[in-house]
Design a protein around this motif. Structure first.
Motif, PDB file in Angstrom:
ATOM      1  N   ARG A 250       0.840  -1.200   0.000  1.00 46.79           N
ATOM      2  CA  ARG A 250       0.000   0.000   0.000  1.00 46.79           C
ATOM      3  C   ARG A 250       0.875   1.250   0.000  1.00 46.79           C
ATOM      4  N   GLN A 251       1.933   1.211   0.756  1.00 43.36           N
ATOM      5  CA  GLN A 251       2.869   2.334   0.777  1.00 43.36           C
ATOM      6  C   GLN A 251       3.546   2.510  -0.582  1.00 43.36           C
ATOM      7  N   LEU A 252       3.905   1.387  -1.216  1.00 40.66           N
ATOM      8  CA  LEU A 252       4.478   1.460  -2.566  1.00 40.66           C
ATOM      9  C   LEU A 252       3.489   2.109  -3.531  1.00 40.66           C
ATOM     10  N   GLY A 253       2.208   1.794  -3.364  1.00 40.71           N
ATOM     11  CA  GLY A 253       1.187   2.395  -4.212  1.00 40.71           C
ATOM     12  C   GLY A 253       1.121   3.900  -4.038  1.00 40.71           C
ATOM     13  N   VAL A 254       1.327   4.379  -2.815  1.00 45.91           N
ATOM     14  CA  VAL A 254       1.334   5.825  -2.566  1.00 45.91           C
ATOM     15  C   VAL A 254       2.544   6.470  -3.251  1.00 45.91           C
ATOM     16  N   VAL A 255       3.708   5.839  -3.129  1.00 47.71           N
ATOM     17  CA  VAL A 255       4.894   6.371  -3.814  1.00 47.71           C
ATOM     18  C   VAL A 255       4.628   6.489  -5.312  1.00 47.71           C
ATOM     19  N   ARG A 256       4.110   5.426  -5.893  1.00 43.82           N
ATOM     20  CA  ARG A 256       3.840   5.433  -7.337  1.00 43.82           C
ATOM     21  C   ARG A 256       2.867   6.542  -7.720  1.00 43.82           C
ATOM     22  N   GLU A 257       1.779   6.688  -6.969  1.00 48.76           N
ATOM     23  CA  GLU A 257       0.757   7.680  -7.299  1.00 48.76           C
ATOM     24  C   GLU A 257       1.296   9.101  -7.138  1.00 48.76           C
ATOM     25  N   LEU A 258       2.015   9.357  -6.072  1.00 48.08           N
ATOM     26  CA  LEU A 258       2.592  10.683  -5.873  1.00 48.08           C
ATOM     27  C   LEU A 258       3.651  10.988  -6.931  1.00 48.08           C
ATOM     28  N   TRP A 259       4.488   9.995  -7.226  1.00 52.71           N
ATOM     29  CA  TRP A 259       5.536  10.199  -8.234  1.00 52.71           C
ATOM     30  C   TRP A 259       4.920  10.526  -9.588  1.00 52.71           C
ATOM     31  N   GLN A 260       3.919   9.773  -9.995  1.00 55.94           N
ATOM     32  CA  GLN A 260       3.294   9.999 -11.301  1.00 55.94           C
ATOM     33  C   GLN A 260       2.575  11.336 -11.348  1.00 55.94           C
ATOM     34  N   THR A 261       1.925  11.726 -10.253  1.00 55.04           N
ATOM     35  CA  THR A 261       1.275  13.034 -10.191  1.00 55.04           C
ATOM     36  C   THR A 261       2.312  14.144 -10.307  1.00 55.04           C
ATOM     37  N   ARG A 262       3.400  14.014  -9.555  1.00 54.65           N
ATOM     38  CA  ARG A 262       4.476  15.001  -9.619  1.00 54.65           C
ATOM     39  C   ARG A 262       5.056  15.097 -11.025  1.00 54.65           C
ATOM     40  N   ASP A 263       5.232  13.952 -11.681  1.00 54.38           N
ATOM     41  CA  ASP A 263       5.832  13.949 -13.011  1.00 54.38           C
ATOM     42  C   ASP A 263       4.942  14.681 -14.014  1.00 54.38           C
ATOM     43  N   ARG A 264       3.633  14.459 -13.933  1.00 52.07           N
ATOM     44  CA  ARG A 264       2.706  15.145 -14.838  1.00 52.07           C
ATOM     45  C   ARG A 264       2.764  16.663 -14.622  1.00 52.07           C
ATOM     46  N   ILE A 265       2.795  17.082 -13.369  1.00 51.49           N
ATOM     47  CA  ILE A 265       2.851  18.519 -13.066  1.00 51.49           C
ATOM     48  C   ILE A 265       4.170  19.116 -13.551  1.00 51.49           C
ATOM     49  N   ALA A 266       5.277  18.418 -13.275  1.00 48.15           N
ATOM     50  CA  ALA A 266       6.592  18.921 -13.680  1.00 48.15           C
ATOM     51  C   ALA A 266       6.696  19.036 -15.194  1.00 48.15           C
ATOM     52  N   GLN A 267       6.176  18.040 -15.902  1.00 56.48           N
ATOM     53  CA  GLN A 267       6.221  18.088 -17.363  1.00 56.48           C
ATOM     54  C   GLN A 267       5.378  19.237 -17.892  1.00 56.48           C
ATOM     55  N   ARG A 268       4.194  19.438 -17.317  1.00 57.54           N
ATOM     56  CA  ARG A 268       3.326  20.521 -17.773  1.00 57.54           C
ATOM     57  C   ARG A 268       3.953  21.891 -17.509  1.00 57.54           C
ATOM     58  N   ARG A 269       4.611  22.031 -16.381  1.00 60.25           N
ATOM     59  CA  ARG A 269       5.212  23.316 -16.014  1.00 60.25           C
ATOM     60  C   ARG A 269       6.638  23.475 -16.525  1.00 60.25           C
ATOM     61  N   ASP A 270       7.206  22.392 -17.094  1.00 61.70           N
ATOM     62  CA  ASP A 270       8.595  22.376 -17.550  1.00 61.70           C
ATOM     63  C   ASP A 270       9.552  22.807 -16.446  1.00 61.70           C
ATOM     64  N   VAL A 271       9.451  22.122 -15.324  1.00 56.71           N
ATOM     65  CA  VAL A 271      10.379  22.346 -14.223  1.00 56.71           C
ATOM     66  C   VAL A 271      10.877  20.996 -13.736  1.00 56.71           C
TER      67      VAL A 271
END
Length: 428
Positions: A250-271
């Motif tokens: 379950r903790q691994l699932g949280v890491v994955r979900e947060l990482w993927q959310t962060r990646d989408r935001i970073a890509q959209r903002r180009d940071v």
């Protein structure tokens, strides 16, 4: 003192061919000479198609190898794209090209097809150069050459100082190269990075030839030039720093979900993703499994500077992971292709562990004898694979196994005899 160090200290290896005109400096005078200005001054930044066409014509008409470098904005922008490309060639001088203004440099790459490209730590720059259409067919990697020749320090500054007797100013290596306009001191630094690269290449070629390693180096350079683009990493979220603390699915699932959310935001903002949310914060949230925004805000990395809306998007990611079914949760660890981690060998197969210990000792001794790092003599993964599922303990069989794992002919020639002997001794 190693052979390479002795040769670096000798005037025969040092050359003042790259000295700026009338600077009065010489590598033979004792103290290194600061390299303060490019020979022809700082060239204008090329940022339009007409100027690029002139550069392409000039470099196509030049002679000899071409020095190539690229500057990225690691830690500032998303991805590893190039934000400045520097080139220097005899007869063409130095060019600084802005890939933002000129995003397609394939015509320049074609004009230099068949020409030897001189890069320092080529594997770092080749991916971003490939993105803009620049792919060498031949190359010379001065960092790798330094490793094979046995130099203890192989950074560009250390190599230029040790071999050529000039000091490069390295104060701008980690700046945000996506800045526009680029400040003049940064441009000076960028131009100087390719100023002496061909001189360094020539000196290292002589040293490798003296040590009998020039053909080895050429095989390595050819392997880099012909290597296909790297495959995308599977489950890149698993590389989150601090993952070793995360045990439950379950903790691994949280890491994955947060990482993927962060990646989408970073890509959209180009940071850079780290500027959106730190790895430490992701792991903290995974371990704590916060029940609401208030609990999340109390964790390290989600402090007072983060707005309510940001906190809600991270909490939503945590909640999505909490709602996953057992079958949707990631498995701990990754499927491993090949042998297990060496630390597990003693328990899984003590005989294989003994083989690996003997093989490592043999490779280490050979690397010391040849005066080069073990990882450049032979890939550690190839040694592990040979030891985990050993072929017949004879030189021919070991050579075939090493070749199948990607070892170059010179590596097979050097390593197969000592590896076969090590395996034979353990199997006896």
């Amino acid at each position: 003192m190693t052979d390479a160090q002795e040769t670096a200290a000798a005037s025969s290896l040092r050359t003042t061919g790259g000295a700026p005109p009338d600077d009065g400096g010489s590598a033979d005078s004792g103290a290194p000479t600061p390299l303060l200005e490019p020979r022809e001054g700082i060239p204008p930044v090329i940022a339009d198609e007409a100027s690029l066409a002139e550069v392409i014509a000039a470099f196509a008409a030049g002679t000899g190898p071409v020095a190539v470098d690229a500057e990225r904005a690691s830690g500032y922008r998303y991805g590893q794209r190039a934000y400045l490309v520097q080139l220097r060639r005899e007869g063409a001088g130095t060019a600084l090209i802005d890939p933002v203004g000129c995003p397609d440099l394939s015509a320049l790459g074609e004009a230099l097809s068949g020409v030897e490209w001189v890069l320092h730590a080529a594997t770092q720059d080749l991916p971003c150069l490939r993105e803009i259409g620049m792919v060498p067919t031949r190359l010379f990697d001065t960092e790798l050459a330094g490793r094979l020749a046995g130099f203890p320090r192989v950074g560009l500054g250390a190599m230029v100082e040790g071999v050529l007797g000039f000091v490069l100013e390295k104060g701008h290596s980690a700046v945000d190269w996506s800045t526009r306009p680029l400040p003049e001191p940064w441009l000076r630094y960028a131009a100087l990075d390719v100023e002496l690269l061909v001189d360094l290449r020539d000196a290292l070629e002589k040293e490798l030839d003296r040590q009998g390693k020039l053909d080895w180096a050429r095989q390595e350079f050819d392997a880099i030039a012909s290597a296909p683009p790297a495959e995308p990493r599977k489950d890149p979220w698993r590389r989150t720093s601090g993952m070793h603390k995360v045990r439950r699915r379950r903790q691994l699932g949280v890491v994955r979900e947060l990482w993927q959310t962060r990646d989408r935001i970073a890509q959209r903002r180009d940071v850079s993703p780290g500027k959106v949310l730190s790895d430490a914060a992701i792991v903290e949230a995974a371990l704590s499994l916060p029940v609401n925004v208030q609990a999340l805000a109390a964790l390290n990395g989600f402090g007072h500077r983060m707005g309510r809306r940001q906190l809600e998007q991270w909490q939503a990611a945590v909640d999505r992971a909490k709602e996953l079914s057992e079958s949707q949760l990631p498995q701990p660890g990754q499927p491993v292709a090949g042998p297990p981690p060496p630390r597990a060998w003693a328990d899984k197969d003590p005989v294989a562990a003994a083989r690996l210990s003997a093989a490592r000792a043999a490779v280490s001794a050979l690397a010391e004898e040849l005066n080069m790092p073990q990882e450049n003599l032979i890939a550690p993964d190839a040694v592990r694979r040979v030891c985990w599922e050993p072929p017949a303990a004879d030189e021919e069989a070991v050579a075939g196994a090493l070749t199948s794992y990607g070892a170059r002919p010179w590596q097979v020639e050097q390593v197969a005899p000592v590896l076969a002997a090590a395996l034979s001794g353990q199997d006896a």
